[in-house]
Structures are given as C-alpha cells and as structure tokens.
Scaffold this motif. Structure first.
Motif, mmCIF file in Angstrom:
data_model
loop_
_atom_site.group_PDB
_atom_site.id
_atom_site.type_symbol
_atom_site.label_atom_id
_atom_site.label_comp_id
_atom_site.label_asym_id
_atom_site.label_seq_id
_atom_site.Cartn_x
_atom_site.Cartn_y
_atom_site.Cartn_z
ATOM 1 N N LYS A 62 0.498 -1.020 0.244
ATOM 2 C CA LYS A 62 -0.282 -0.005 -0.305
ATOM 3 C C LYS A 62 0.878 1.293 0.075
ATOM 4 O O LYS A 62 1.132 2.259 -0.635
ATOM 5 N N GLU A 263 -4.665 2.350 7.759
ATOM 6 C CA GLU A 263 -4.787 0.436 8.419
ATOM 7 C C GLU A 263 -5.750 0.879 8.745
ATOM 8 O O GLU A 263 -6.827 -0.008 8.616
ATOM 9 N N ASN A 266 -9.403 2.196 7.762
ATOM 10 C CA ASN A 266 -9.689 1.731 6.825
ATOM 11 C C ASN A 266 -10.338 -0.228 6.879
ATOM 12 O O ASN A 266 -9.138 -1.082 5.977
ATOM 13 N N GLN A 268 -11.441 -3.099 6.511
ATOM 14 C CA GLN A 268 -12.153 -3.384 6.321
ATOM 15 C C GLN A 268 -11.605 -4.024 4.572
ATOM 16 O O GLN A 268 -11.183 -4.778 4.040
ATOM 17 N N GLU A 269 -10.792 -2.482 3.926
ATOM 18 C CA GLU A 269 -10.460 -2.096 2.939
ATOM 19 C C GLU A 269 -9.257 -3.138 3.507
ATOM 20 O O GLU A 269 -8.657 -3.968 1.965
ATOM 21 N N GLU A 272 -9.485 -7.121 2.603
ATOM 22 C CA GLU A 272 -9.986 -7.174 1.769
ATOM 23 C C GLU A 272 -8.869 -7.162 0.900
ATOM 24 O O GLU A 272 -8.414 -8.412 -0.002
ATOM 25 N N ARG A 273 -7.859 -5.797 1.141
ATOM 26 C CA ARG A 273 -7.160 -5.835 0.036
ATOM 27 C C ARG A 273 -5.708 -6.816 -0.080
ATOM 28 O O ARG A 273 -5.112 -7.453 -0.641
#
Length: 340
Positions: A62, A263, A266, A268-269, A272-273
């Motif tokens: 990221k 992190e 976000n 859940q993002e 999933e990432r």
C-alpha cells in the motif's frame, strides 16, 4: 510458493513496513538564512534512502503504491530505492556494510548484531511479541509437547526471533538442543519441507503460523503466550545515519504512523486488499491481525529488561560470543519527538 513469501520476516507481519537506507553522501552544514548566531541546516544533496522489506504486499504494498515515502523524502531532495529481504539477519549484515540505514526485525537478530559490534539504534517497537512466534507441527502429528520433539527434525531460520524462541522453549522444557535435529531453513525453504513431511516441526513467525493453521496444514504446539516468552520486534536505524540525518529518521516514523492510521481507519479495505493479493480467505488476514498487529511505539523499560534477559540467555547457550548491555542501543528520542 508466492503466497508464503509475503512479509515472511523475522517476526513482522503483512502490516509491517521496513525501511532500509543508504546515504550516498554525508550531511553538509550550511549557514542558515536567519538567526542571531547563524543557524545551521542540513543539506541532503546526493542522499538516497533504500527501503528494505521482507516479502511483498500487505501494508508495504500500500505504501509503495501510494508513494508515501517518496512524497515525504522528495520534499528534501532525497531519493528512494527499495530492496527485499527474507529475514532479519541479512538486514543487519547490510547495515554493517552501510547498505541499509533502517530495518524492522525481531529481537534475536538485533541481539546478534549488537554482539557482533554492528552500530545501530532501536528507534521504536514494532510488535508486542506475545503471539507472533510459535512452534507449529503438522495437523495430524503425534507430537503433543515440546518434550516430544526429541529425535525430531525442526526447521528454523538461524538468528531469527523464532530461533531464540525455539531454544528458550527447549530450555524451559528441559530438552537439550542436541536431542533433536535443528535444520536451518529460510521461510521459502521451510514451508515446502513442512508440507511434505521433511521436517517434523517448524519454529516460525506470522503470517506463516496463521496461514498453516487456518488452511489445516498445521497446528500450534507452543506460542509465546503459552510459554511466557515474548518475541517483540523493533525498528532500528544505522547509528551513523541516525546521527547525521535525525530528520530522515523522524520522517520514516511519521510515514509509518500514516500507514498504520490508514490501516486502522480502513480495516475492512485492508483485510480485503491483503487477502486478494495473497489469494487467501479474508479470515486468514483477520487472524493474522489478531495474532500480531503492527505498532510503532516507544520501547518501555520492561521490554528493555526482557530483552536483556534474552541476550543473557543467548550468551549462556553460546549463540553470541560476548555479554552485552542492551540498554546501549535503545533510543526513544525520535519516536517521542513526533508524538509531542
């Protein structure tokens, strides 16, 4: 084997970023534009920061995608490069040869590095060390205790925090290391050996622990919480680099804070990432987070005292050749300065 290489570092998980750097040039003092006594300011001309990382993807992926390091270092004209490592010991070797300035790694590699005379500073704590290291065995293995490891083959990366954990676990159970066959393997070698039965157990760190357990390939024989053994991880800076470029150390810690905040905000993002890039169920990443969540905090006196006990134990068993005073390498000034 790609799924097993992500952040398979010495106690660091997918959410951990490791900075490595090499300064191509020395700090230069130039007269300041103002100030009664003539303030000095550092020139970063020709400086390159190399960012080292253990595996790929995760929070590191990221940060690279968003160019957060470049964004901050570019403001000072500092270039950024990246290098990959599999575990902590090669990172300390790179620091010794001035090829890295920052690294994130477990407790044992920095103990070995200090004993070897490598000059560095511990600038913050990266993991609390309760559950991020464990000894795992195949799911249907007859091994039920550390005592059952006698006569068995156990894989471990030499010099890693898992190496320290294994020897402490054996010592606590009254098992001499000579009573089993300890095979020194890096994670990408240990995983297939574990799956094919070429080793009977594996002393390792997350995400290797969680991935094997949740995919029904293994189970935890003993972890730090069960044995009362902490395996914290830390961020370190090459001493000469930190002395010459304290602002670059602070920038590293600030970017890390930004990434960890992303992190947390976000969740859940992030789940999933990380799951998608590693082709594993989101539940696996959730479990990794629960077992070993990354942090960046000042190192407490209690952790330093525990680290000294670990160093003393490693000296007693001959893993390091001289006794060391670990308090000499801990320096909270950088992390505390950005918290104020």
């Amino acid at each position: 084997m790609k799924n097993w290489r992500w952040l398979a570092g010495a106690g660091l998980v997918a959410l951990t970023v490791v900075l490595g750097g090499c300064a191509a040039g020395n700090a230069k003092e130039q007269p300041g534009a103002s100030g009664a006594e003539g303030a000095n300011e550092t020139s970063y001309e020709g400086v390159t920061v190399r960012i080292g990382y253990q595996g790929s993807g995760g929070l590191y992926g990221k940060i690279i995608e968003e160019k957060w390091f470049e964004e901050e270092y570019d403001k000072l004209g500092v270039a950024v490069e990246y290098a990959e490592f599999q575990s902590g010991p090669p990172m300390t070797e790179a620091i010794a040869s001035n090829r890295l300035d920052f690294a994130g790694l477990g407790n044992m590699p920095i103990i070995a590095a200090q004993a070897a005379g490598i000059e560095f500073k511990v600038i913050s704590q990266a993991l609390d060390g309760k559950n991020n290291v464990a000894i795992i065995v195949p799911k249907d293995s007859a091994i039920q205790s550390i005592d059952d490891l006698r006569g068995k083959k156990v894989a471990v990366a030499k010099g890693s925090n898992a190496y320290n954990f294994l020897y402490l676990g054996l010592d606590g159970a009254g098992v001499d290391a000579s009573e089993l066959e300890i095979i020194q393997l890096q994670p990408d070698e240990a995983q297939p050996a574990f799956e094919t039965g070429r080793v009977d157990a594996w002393a390792t760190w997350d995400p290797n622990i969680t991935l094997n357990v949740l995919q029904d390939k293994g189970r935890v024989l003993a972890d730090g919480e069960q044995l009362g053994v902490l395996s914290p991880s830390f961020y370190i800076a090459r001493k000469a680099f930190a002395d010459d470029y304290p602002e670059l150390v602070k920038i590293y810690l600030k970017v890390l804070d930004k990434a960890l905040a992303w992190e947390n905000d976000n969740h859940q993002e992030a789940i999933e990432r990380y799951a998608a890039e590693r082709n594993v169920p989101p539940a696996v990443i959730e479990a990794v987070f629960a077992r070993s969540k990354s942090i960046s905090i000042p190192v407490s006196d209690e952790i330093i005292a525990q680290h000294q006990q670990t160093a003393d134990f490693q000296y007693e068993i001959g893993s390091i050749r001289k006794q060391i005073d670990v308090s000499e390498v801990f320096d909270n000034q950088y992390i505390e300065s950005i918290r104020n």
